[in-house]
Design a protein around this motif. Structure first.
Motif, mmCIF file in Angstrom:
data_model
loop_
_atom_site.group_PDB
_atom_site.id
_atom_site.type_symbol
_atom_site.label_atom_id
_atom_site.label_comp_id
_atom_site.label_asym_id
_atom_site.label_seq_id
_atom_site.Cartn_x
_atom_site.Cartn_y
_atom_site.Cartn_z
ATOM 1 N N LEU A 198 0.826 -1.211 0.000
ATOM 2 C CA LEU A 198 0.000 0.000 0.000
ATOM 3 C C LEU A 198 0.866 1.270 0.000
ATOM 4 N N PHE A 199 2.019 1.192 0.654
ATOM 5 C CA PHE A 199 2.944 2.332 0.646
ATOM 6 C C PHE A 199 3.620 2.476 -0.722
ATOM 7 N N GLY A 200 3.680 1.375 -1.448
ATOM 8 C CA GLY A 200 4.544 1.306 -2.629
ATOM 9 C C GLY A 200 4.003 1.937 -3.898
ATOM 10 N N SER A 201 2.758 2.390 -3.904
ATOM 11 C CA SER A 201 2.247 3.000 -5.131
ATOM 12 C C SER A 201 1.282 4.129 -4.798
ATOM 13 N N VAL A 202 1.120 5.020 -5.752
ATOM 14 C CA VAL A 202 0.167 6.125 -5.596
ATOM 15 C C VAL A 202 -1.254 5.568 -5.424
ATOM 16 N N ILE A 303 10.584 6.708 -0.671
ATOM 17 C CA ILE A 303 9.220 7.244 -0.586
ATOM 18 C C ILE A 303 8.373 6.371 0.339
ATOM 19 N N THR A 304 8.539 5.054 0.231
ATOM 20 C CA THR A 304 7.738 4.183 1.110
ATOM 21 C C THR A 304 8.142 4.382 2.569
ATOM 22 N N VAL A 305 9.430 4.610 2.809
ATOM 23 C CA VAL A 305 9.862 4.852 4.196
ATOM 24 C C VAL A 305 9.279 6.167 4.704
ATOM 25 N N SER A 366 24.365 13.559 9.774
ATOM 26 C CA SER A 366 23.477 12.765 10.612
ATOM 27 C C SER A 366 22.464 11.975 9.797
ATOM 28 N N VAL A 367 22.034 12.541 8.692
ATOM 29 C CA VAL A 367 20.944 11.927 7.937
ATOM 30 C C VAL A 367 21.462 10.870 6.956
ATOM 31 N N GLY A 368 22.651 11.099 6.423
ATOM 32 C CA GLY A 368 23.271 10.114 5.523
ATOM 33 C C GLY A 368 22.357 9.744 4.359
ATOM 34 N N PRO A 369 22.244 8.447 4.087
ATOM 35 C CA PRO A 369 21.498 8.030 2.892
ATOM 36 C C PRO A 369 19.990 8.264 2.986
ATOM 37 N N VAL A 370 19.495 8.572 4.192
ATOM 38 C CA VAL A 370 18.054 8.760 4.379
ATOM 39 C C VAL A 370 17.584 10.119 3.818
ATOM 40 N N PHE A 371 18.540 10.936 3.383
ATOM 41 C CA PHE A 371 18.240 12.291 2.927
ATOM 42 C C PHE A 371 17.039 12.383 1.959
ATOM 43 N N PRO A 372 16.964 11.555 0.907
ATOM 44 C CA PRO A 372 15.830 11.705 -0.018
ATOM 45 C C PRO A 372 14.473 11.529 0.684
ATOM 46 N N ALA A 373 14.409 10.586 1.622
ATOM 47 C CA ALA A 373 13.153 10.357 2.346
ATOM 48 C C ALA A 373 12.795 11.572 3.187
#
Ligand code: CTP
Ligand code: MG
Length: 458
Positions: A198-202, A303-305, A366-373
């Motif tokens: 459910l998180f994975g698509s619009v 995006i799902t995260v 601090s955010v590292g790879p999580v930045f896009p989320a």
């Protein structure tokens, strides 16, 4: 029962299978999603075959796996269900529940999933009139007791409606609302995998909202509000806006996290005994489930995260409990908590002043790879896009000294040149050097050593 001449069922033909029809005993039937999807003319991105047969299900699976050198997993010894995992397909073989195929079909979740196909005779068997519901694009329960028997089906209804673009039959929805408290009895791994879809698509977003409105999410996300769900819809819009403003950020936002997690949509431990509710009782089963989830396009992205984080408590400790309860992986928990932790800082940024170089440096660190989320979540809660685009540009620039600082000198260099002993001071000096570089105050290793020398003399 009717012949298939009027409908194109070539997708169900054994020619598309990774093994030949001669391997199946007579009778044997294809059931579930593959039949439904074939009737809809819907091409799934991978082959997921579900067979039922009155006897010899496990033996059949064993023989096929052995001959084709495919993976074999005994999913449920008691109910005689086994899985054969091929490179590009998975086939499950289950002993029919009850004394006839019709009884087996009557124990399934929804009418559209309770249509069988006999590949030997090329006939469809549809005692529950699932085909009528298919034509009406409707998810209708087979019987309310079946939803009670395996409450995961309550959530499956929303996931499948989202996936198929169907609506939920009104009576079925009323029963789901009534049974919603039973969803808390279901194994967390199974809930998680439905949620991930459910998180994975619009398309999942309105159904996630409907599930929340119908009381299905309360036990798992006690702090979620109507606003949380509105923010998930805002994440869908924000992702589009960010990609429009910065096309090269798309690959970052949609980067797959699946290598970081082993959770699977099928094949995880559970105690339910419902038809078709296959459960693995070994780790290899979990692996088989993970392999299948991967093939099925269980796309976990930043995006799902970000969506997951929207449903969690804003309190970090509480959010962690919620994530652990749902059996999210360490990596996903870390990512979701990072979003929760740093969102307030971005919300507090003033558009005119922005973030100082130093603040940006520590944020990236601090955010590292999580930045896009964090970016997509921040835009969804109203942080101005102008604030975010500056950060995104840095993030996308590989040698940006603020987002991706490359050490000018090493700890060893400092110890050798300045005759310092190992200890916390070295770490502090290195951080100050990086900061000075980020602020444009120094550019060379020699500058860095000078700065460190000055600082040690303070
Ligand atoms: N909790 C469940 C899970 C499955 N099934 C039955 O088992 C079939 C196969 O299950 P699964 O592969 O999980 O789902 P599909 O309906 O095939 O959907 P998908 O496209 O996601 O594979 C379903 O169609 C349904 O008949 C069920 O009754 N109850
Ligand atoms: Mg299936």
């Amino acid at each position: 029962m009717y012949a298939t001449s009027s409908i194109s069922l070539s997708v169900l033909s054994p020619q598309t299978w990774p093994f030949g029809l001669q391997w199946l005993p007579q009778p044997a039937y294809l059931v579930g999603g593959v039949v439904r999807d074939a009737l809809l003319g819907r091409h799934a991105d991978y082959l997921d075959l579900d067979f039922v047969m009155p006897e010899k299900a496990v033996e059949t699976a064993q023989a096929i796996a052995h001959h084709h050198k495919a993976g074999f997993v005994l999913l449920d010894a008691e109910r005689q269900i086994a899985r054969v995992v091929f490179e590009q397909a998975t086939a499950d073989f289950a002993q029919q529940m009850g004394s006839s195929l019709e009884i087996d079909l009557q124990r399934r979740d929804f009418t559209v999933n309770a249509i069988a196909y006999n590949p030997h005779t090329e006939e469809l068997i549809d005692p529950l009139e699932g085909f009528v519901d298919l034509k009406q694009s409707s998810i209708r329960m087979v019987a309310s007791e079946n939803l009670r028997e395996d409450p995961l089906r309550l959530l499956r209804a929303y996931r499948q409606a989202a996936q198929l673009g169907f609506s939920l039959d009104a009576e079925t929805r009323a029963v789901i609302r009534q049974f919603s408290p039973y969803l808390s009895q279901v194994a967390a791994e199974r809930i998680q995998s439905e949620l991930n879809y459910l998180f994975g698509s619009v398309q999942g977003t309105p159904w996630l909202t409907a599930a929340w409105q119908d009381g299905l999410l309360q036990a798992w996300f006690p702090q979620a509000t109507a606003q949380s769900l509105a923010q998930i819809a805002a994440i869908d819009r924000s992702a589009i806006s960010l990609v429009a403003a910065c096309p090269s950020f798309k690959a970052e936002l949609y980067a797959s996290l699946r290598h970081t997690t082993k959770a699977s949509r099928k094949g995880t431990k559970n105690s339910s005994s419902a038809t078709g509710n296959k459960s693995a009782n070994s780790n290899s089963g979990v692996e088989a489930g993970a392999a299948k989830a991967k093939l099925a396009g269980d796309h976990r992205t930043w995006i799902t995260v970000a969506k997951l984080a929207s449903l969690l408590s804003p309190d970090l400790a509480q959010a962690e409990v919620e994530l652990l309860t749902l059996k999210y992986s360490r990596a996903e928990i870390q990512a979701a908590l990072t979003i929760i932790k740093f969102l307030p800082q971005l919300q507090a940024v003033s558009v005119t002043a922005g973030l100082s170089c130093r603040e940006q440096y520590f944020l990236f660190q601090s955010v590292g790879p999580v930045f896009p989320a964090l970016m997509v979540r921040a835009l969804a809660v109203g942080v101005p896009i102008s604030v975010l685009l500056g950060l995104i540009e840095r993030f996308l620039t590989p040698d940006d000294p603020v987002a991706h600082p490359m050490p000018l000198v090493s700890g060893q260099d400092l110890m050798t040149h300045l005759k310092l002993a190992a200890g916390p001071q070295i770490g502090q000096l290195l951080a100050e050097i990086q900061l000075a570089r980020a602020e444009g105050l120094i550019t060379t290793p020699a500058n860095a050593l000078e700065l460190a020398a000055k600082m040690t003399k303070l």
